[in-house]
Design an enzyme around this catalytic site. Structure first.
Site: not given
Lengths: 296, 399
Positions: B91, B160
């Site tokens: 992010y 992830h």
């Protein structure tokens, strides 16, 4: 009409329906391919372009960058082209070209991801380089180049790729005009950002430019919110005053306001622009900056 | 004033004119103790659930920090009791982790729970890891996250964006995570999945490596029932279950219809007791306040029920008409029409319309009798054979 003839007609109709159906199913693929031709990834000497070139649209950007896609979508992401280049068995370079709706939005997403201590280089409108990464913003494009297993000449290789992609993207567009009006004194180099939506965490404040400052031992931020027109700014200010529970007749000028989440903020509203100073508790310094801006 | 056309002179002129009307508004003595913060402080204790075998108490709704770079929003969430923060190294290229790290400075380590995640290169078509995905590379990712956050350890480190079983069990990453856990860099190991979730959750359970699953889960998912089942199994096996994409992966709008969507999406997930917390990606204080409110009462209002019903029914019964089934059925049954008849009967409760349609189709008397199992793979993931069996018998009933 005999049974056989009817059967043949039925068969032909079925075939036509099947062909139309197949065409409809393949049409999106064709469109992707057609748009992929819009950007030709350059040939790089010594490297082999690995096919196929991948294309992602807003609907499937999640497939490529998972949850990070949300932020790109909020900056009106349009499409992503990904090419992989290989040199030998291990060395590879991936080039990602994100196209946003306009250059300001591309700058916005680029500025959101730029590290504070980034080593800025002259490429595109602005770029930076790290040991295995070169990222830059140019016009409506945000370009990310990542290298794997390329050995000690990593930076050189990244720059070769960067320059070639830069040339392939065409003309640079001028940076957003408003950035030149930010006071230079104390401004941290390359700290400007563009926040497209929900500035300061309020939906009524839409897009804003912001820059970091450090002066007289104080760290703070200066921002500029652009409205569509004077009325738009008036509405933003009105909603803000309502939100923080301040009742006051609105007119253009300077406001010192207590924000529940950010502390005291000073705003200066004139026509379709709202300037502000954030995180600066020194009233004299704020006055200095307003004066400085006035004199500059 | 259009900045594109604004020159320095025009800017100065407007600025000088503006300074002549410098306005100081009434300034409260303690501006930080505002009505809004007081409101947050006065809120009842935040309802929490225990995150499976980790034993960590988490609020029903936690903060997914991914879409904001505003430290004040994170601070406000923590102050309001949303003490579980979720981020990822991807992010904003790590700046999201760094921003959170700044906010967390000075806060007691036991006053917050932090989860982050990283991924390594995967083949975007197969979901399998490429040769660049090494244990060493993943170990570096974990260290980078800790450096960005300015912490010695995180509470959960997620493997992830996994969507195939093989990748869930990918040894180099599992090894790196287990070593990190042993070294005290993460208290627990998690896995995240955005698609093909049931397969990944099942693999996570079988591996005995993972403590927490973070999964996409919402009422708009075509396979929501399968995800629900997988979640229940995972929770019963002791895994912590965290839900994301509760509004279908849409960036939340600020007002109007999108806001209702967000509220309904959150409530729908919270009704499932097997979900321990939701990570909500809010970007405004209003959205945060809405989430705080939803935690206190997640029963549906009538308009929300109607909204939900319209959406769920449309996805549960409405055949998209893609036609891919037509070539798969050995009996060449008109499946889209049969699915339409099924919708008339079981969604619209209109037996006459369902029968009219059924009689208009030239169906064999015993449809599906030659197939031991149905070969049709519906894009809606419907059990087509089962639905056909249920609908064709309606021809026998008198309307």
């Amino acid at each position: 009409m005999g049974k056989k003839v009817r059967h043949k007609i039925k068969e032909k109709i079925g075939l036509i329906i099947f062909l139309i159906h197949t065409y409809c199913l393949l049409l999106p693929c064709y469109l992707n391919w057609a748009q992929a031709k819009d950007f030709d990834f350059p040939e790089i000497a010594g490297w082999k372009k690995f096919s196929p070139i991948l294309i992602f649209k807003p609907q499937n950007l999640y497939d490529y960058i998972d949850g990070a896609a949300d932020l790109y979508l909020s900056y009106d992401f349009q499409e992503l082209f990904v090419a992989e280049y290989k040199r030998d068995k291990k060395a590879s370079v991936t080039v990602e070209i994100y196209r946003h709706r306009n250059p300001t939005l591309a700058f916005g997403i680029y500025s959101q991801e730029r590290l504070k201590d980034a080593q800025i280089i002259e490429i595109g409108n602005q770029g930076y380089i790290e040991p295995l990464t070169l990222n830059f913003w140019m016009g409506p494009y945000y370009v990310k180049i990542n290298a794997y297993e390329i050995g000690p000449e990593g930076e050189k290789t990244l720059l070769i790729f960067g320059r070639q992609i830069e040339a392939a993207l065409g003309e640079k567009s001028p940076p957003p005009a408003i950035l030149s009006f930010f006071p230079a004194q104390g401004k941290k180099a390359h700290s400007e950002t563009f926040i497209f939506k929900n500035f300061l965490g309020y939906a009524f404040f839409h897009s804003a430019f912001m820059a970091d400052y450090e002066f007289s031992g104080k760290k703070f931020k200066i921002f500029a919110i652009q409205g569509r027109d004077k009325k738009d700014c008036q509405e933003m200010m009105h909603k803000y005053l309502q939100k923080i529970g301040v009742a006051k007749e609105l007119k253009e000028g300077l406001y010192r306001l207590p924000d529940p989440y950010h502390g005291e903020i000073e705003f200066f509203w004139q026509e379709n622009l709202i300037w502000g100073i954030l995180n600066l508790d020194d009233q004299n310094l704020r006055a200095h900056y307003w004066k400085f801006m006035k004199m500059n | 004033m259009d900045p594109k056309n604004m020159n320095r002179r025009a800017f100065l002129k407007s600025t000088i004119a503006g300074f002549s009307s410098f306005i100081f508004l009434p300034f409260p003595k303690e501006y930080q103790a505002t009505a809004l913060r007081t409101k947050a402080e006065k809120m009842p204790k935040i309802p929490a659930r225990v995150l499976g075998k980790t034993g960590i108490k988490v609020p029903l709704i936690s903060m997914g920090v991914m879409n904001t770079s505003n430290p004040a929003l994170v601070k406000a969430a923590l102050d309001a009791g949303m003490h579980f923060l979720d981020t990822a190294q991807t992010y904003q290229r790590g700046t999201n982790e760094a921003m959170i790290g700044e906010v967390l400075k000075g806060r007691p380590r036991d006053s917050f729970v932090i989860a982050t995640k990283a991924r390594l290169p995967q083949n975007p078509t197969t979901g399998l890891y490429t040769e660049e995905a090494t244990e060493e590379a993943y170990a570096k990712k974990i260290d980078t996250s800790l450096k960005n956050l300015g912490l010695d350890y995180v509470d959960i480190y997620y493997h992830h964006n996994v969507w195939v079983r093989e990748s869930a069990l990918y040894e180099p990453i599992i090894n790196a995570l287990q070593k990190a856990k042993k070294a005290g860099k993460t208290r627990f190991i998690g896995i995240t999945t955005h698609r093909n979730e049931p397969e990944v959750i099942q693999a996570a359970m079988e591996s005995k490596v993972y403590d927490v699953v973070l999964t996409a889960y919402n009422f708009r998912q075509k396979h929501a029932a399968e995800v629900k089942k997988a979640i229940a199994k995972a929770a019963e096996a002791g895994l912590g279950v965290v839900a994301m994409k509760t509004i279908g992966g849409n960036v939340r709008g600020a007002y109007g219809a999108e806001e209702i969507n967000a509220q309904v999406g959150l409530k729908w997930v919270l009704q499932d007791q097997h979900v321990h917390t939701i990570i909500a990606g809010f970007t405004t204080f209003d959205q945060m306040e809405l989430d705080l409110k939803v935690m206190q009462d997640f029963t549906f209002s009538w308009p929300e029920r109607e909204y939900l019903q319209a959406h769920v029914l449309s996805s549960a019964y409405y055949c998209q008409g893609c036609g891919l089934c037509l070539t798969q059925c050995p009996q060449s049954l008109p499946i889209p029409e049969l699915m339409r008849a099924y919708m008339y009967a079981f969604s619209y409760k209109n037996l006459v319309a369902a029968q009219d349609l059924l009689f208009s189709l030239d169906l064999p008397y015993e449809a599906c009798k030659d197939c031991a199992s149905c070969a049709v793979k519906c894009t809606n993931q419907w059990q087509v054979g089962e639905r056909i069996r249920q609908i064709v018998v309606l021809r026998e009933i008198s309307a």
